[in-house]
Each structure stands twice: as C-alpha cells, then as structure tokens.
Scaffold this motif. Structure first.
Motif, PDB file in Angstrom:
ATOM      1  N   ILE A  65       0.862  -1.170   0.000  1.00  0.00           N
ATOM      2  CA  ILE A  65       0.000   0.000   0.000  1.00  0.00           C
ATOM      3  C   ILE A  65       0.906   1.229   0.000  1.00  0.00           C
ATOM      4  CG2 ILE A  65      -1.802   1.264   1.212  1.00  0.00           C
ATOM      5  CD1 ILE A  65      -2.713  -1.384   0.049  1.00  0.00           C
ATOM      6  N   VAL A  66       0.890   1.971  -1.116  1.00  0.00           N
ATOM      7  CA  VAL A  66       1.822   3.079  -1.317  1.00  0.00           C
ATOM      8  C   VAL A  66       1.061   4.402  -1.305  1.00  0.00           C
ATOM      9  CG1 VAL A  66       3.456   4.110  -2.940  1.00  0.00           C
ATOM     10  CG2 VAL A  66       3.405   1.630  -2.634  1.00  0.00           C
ATOM     11  N   THR A  67       1.661   5.416  -0.652  1.00  0.00           N
ATOM     12  CA  THR A  67       1.071   6.768  -0.634  1.00  0.00           C
ATOM     13  C   THR A  67       2.031   7.699  -1.361  1.00  0.00           C
ATOM     14  OG1 THR A  67       0.163   6.232   1.546  1.00  0.00           O
ATOM     15  CG2 THR A  67       0.003   8.515   0.838  1.00  0.00           C
ATOM     16  N   ARG A  68       2.081   7.616  -2.674  1.00  0.00           N
ATOM     17  CA  ARG A  68       3.043   8.397  -3.461  1.00  0.00           C
ATOM     18  C   ARG A  68       2.381   9.569  -4.172  1.00  0.00           C
ATOM     19  NH1 ARG A  68       4.103   3.815  -8.151  1.00  0.00           N
ATOM     20  NH2 ARG A  68       1.908   3.270  -8.481  1.00  0.00           N
ATOM     21  N   ASN A  69       1.046   9.605  -4.183  1.00  0.00           N
ATOM     22  CA  ASN A  69       0.322  10.680  -4.862  1.00  0.00           C
ATOM     23  C   ASN A  69      -0.684  11.365  -3.936  1.00  0.00           C
ATOM     24  OD1 ASN A  69       1.379  10.499  -7.659  1.00  0.00           O
ATOM     25  ND2 ASN A  69       0.485   8.438  -7.575  1.00  0.00           N
ATOM     26  N   GLY A  70      -0.437  11.258  -2.645  1.00  0.00           N
ATOM     27  CA  GLY A  70      -1.320  11.913  -1.689  1.00  0.00           C
ATOM     28  C   GLY A  70      -2.454  11.050  -1.186  1.00  0.00           C
TER      29      GLY A  70
END
Length: 328
Positions: A65-70
């Motif tokens: 689970i990645v938060t790379r774009n907000g």
C-alpha cells in the motif's frame, strides 16, 4: 533501477524509475530510504536486512500500500535487492532492480475472473442441457403413458356401453378428468402433483356446495402416473356415487382420507354413507377394474371396492414412488 548508499541508505535512481515515485520525484534524489518510502519501510525491511547481510533477495508481485500521490493505493512490485560493496570490500549499499506490476496483476486477476465466469457459464449450460434432456425424456414418456391410458379408456368404455351415445358421454367425462389431472401435473411439477389438488380437480363436478364431500389428509406428492390413476379412480367412484350411491340423495356423504407413513407407505380410503342401500353389481365394468386392478398396480399394493349395504367403500394400501422414480 535505483540504489541506496551509505549508513542512511540515500537514494539514487535512473530515469526509468521516475514514474514509480509519483509526487515524491522532486525530493527523491539523496533522500534516506527510510524517510522517502516510510509508507512501505516495515514491509520491505526484511529484504533490506537480508541484502545488507550479504544475501541477495528476489520477490515477485509483492503487494504494497503506497502513498506516493497523496492517497493510499494498492500496488504490486517485482524486485531484487543486491548488496553493493565499497572500495574496501565492505557492504555499503543496496542495488534495487524493480518493475511495478500493479497493472499486470490487475489484468491477470481480471483474466482469472473471466475464466471462472466462463467455466461457471459452461457448467450452467451443461446443467441446462441435462435438464432439457430430462424434460424431453419425461415428455415422451408422459405422452406414451397418456395415449395408452386414453386407448384403454376408449376401448373399455365402448365395450361396456349399451349405446354410442352412452359411450360418447362416458369417454368424454373420463378424458376430461384425465386432462384436468394432466393440467395439474403441468402446472405444479414436471414429475409430481400434490394429492389434495388432484382430489379437488376430480371431485369438482360433483360438489354442490353443501359440504357433503369431505377430503382430509397430509400434504403428499404423487408421481405423474400415480396421480393420473388415482384421479381417474376418484372420478369413477364419484360418478357411481352420483348415479347410484350416496351423492344421488340429498343427505348422502362421502368421506375421503389418506395417510403417508415412513418408508413411503400410503393408504387411501373412500367411504360413502347415508345413501341408498347398496347391492353388489352382477357385472364389473371398466370403472371398477380401473379403480381396483390398475390403481393397485400403480401403487404396488392392494386396492379393493367393498359394496357394503351402508355404502360403497374403496381402500388402497400401497407405496408412493421414490423421488428417484418420479421421472420414470
């Protein structure tokens, strides 16, 4: 690809790595691994520690689970972590060869779901075709049996009638009863009908609204042939009662009952009372033979008409068809 170098594992990467960074791209070069990828640090830490100990790793389609774009987004990654050595031969960093496989995993899952749906569709189609074959077999079987019964009704009615007019009326009444039973079978089930509905249909022409005909019994399903045979038997008994028996006088009564016990044991009883005195006929017609012999064969039991002085009685003791026999 990218690599992390030094005690803080500072990040450096090539241009092909840029799309993976999202909104982190401006601050990625030289950023500590643990800070830049804080959202997945705990997930990849075992691989980092393995590479720093000198053992390379390979992982395919790892979900993160990645938060790379907000915002959080589910992703998948295939990558290898390899140890990097400095000029003194000590491990000083990690080389990461990575491919984001998020879309490939989605495509595979969609393909697998489509495959499952196709298999289910084929299985459903197979079940439908088997049901259609069963219906066609039952229809052919039902038609042959019905035609045989109609043939017997016509030949026996002609043989026992004193005139063509009498024969015509008798044949018409019997075939109408047969048709009503068939309608019930068609409306209720391919292979079975509930006995109360069969009884009500057979007795409907003989009811006058005074409650002289009483029907009582549990909910029981008869096979197609048993339903047709018992329907005709009730028709014959009711016709005879209307002409000569208890239904020929205002106070006469008919009691109809049945029971069903474990093991498919079945009993059926017809009792007339408060009618004219009964004398046994000197000649037994098709109706009596149908009521006794044919019905007993259908139920694999014993059926008997008793011409008692106080009123005609009919009793049947037999077996209901098993569920597996209902389409035979």
């Amino acid at each position: 690809m990218c690599f992390w170098w030094g005690d803080d594992l500072l990040q450096f990467h090539n241009d092909a790595y840029l799309p993976m960074l999202g909104q982190r791209v401006e601050r990625a070069i030289g950023a500590p691994f643990r800070e830049l990828w804080s959202d997945v640090w705990k997930d990849v830490l075992p691989f980092v520690e393995s590479a720093l100990s000198g053992k390379g790793t390979w992982q395919e389609n790892l979900p993160l689970i990645v938060t790379r774009n907000g915002y959080e987004e589910p992703t998948h990654w295939t990558f290898s972590y390899s140890p990097l050595y400095d000029d003194d031969g000590r491990i000083a960093g990690i080389l990461n060869n990575v491919t984001e496989t998020t879309q490939a995993v989605k495509d595979r899952e969609a393909l697998e779901e489509a495959y499952r749906e196709a298999k289910n569709h084929l299985a459903e189609r197979g079940r439908y075709e088997e049901e259609l074959k069963l219906l066609n077999r039952e229809l052919a079987h039902r038609m042959k049996n019905t035609l045989a019964m109609v043939q017997a009704i016509i030949s026996q009615s002609l043989r026992g009638a004193s005139s063509l007019t009498e024969a015509s009326a008798t044949i018409s009444a019997r075939i109408q009863t047969l048709a009503k039973a068939q309608d019930l079978l068609t409306g209720m089930s391919v292979t079975a009908a509930e006995i109360t509905a069969i009884a009500n249909a057979a007795l409907a022409p003989h009811r006058d609204g005074t409650g002289r005909i009483h029907v009582e019994g549990p909910r029981v399903y008869l096979s197609a042939q048993q339903a047709l045979g018992l329907s005709l038997a009730m028709h014959e008994l009711a016709t005879n009662a209307t002409k000569y028996g208890s239904l020929s006088v205002p106070d006469g009564r008919v009691e109809i009952s049945w029971s069903h016990r474990p093991g498919d044991d079945f009993t059926f009883d017809w009792r007339e009372s408060q009618g004219p005195a009964v004398t046994e006929p000197t000649r037994r017609g098709f109706g009596s033979r149908l009521t006794e012999r044919i019905v007993s064969d259908l139920f694999k039991g014993q059926a008997k008409i008793d011409f008692a002085v106080e009123g005609v009685a009919f009793s049947l003791v037999g077996k209901l068809h098993q569920a597996a026999d209902l389409d035979h």
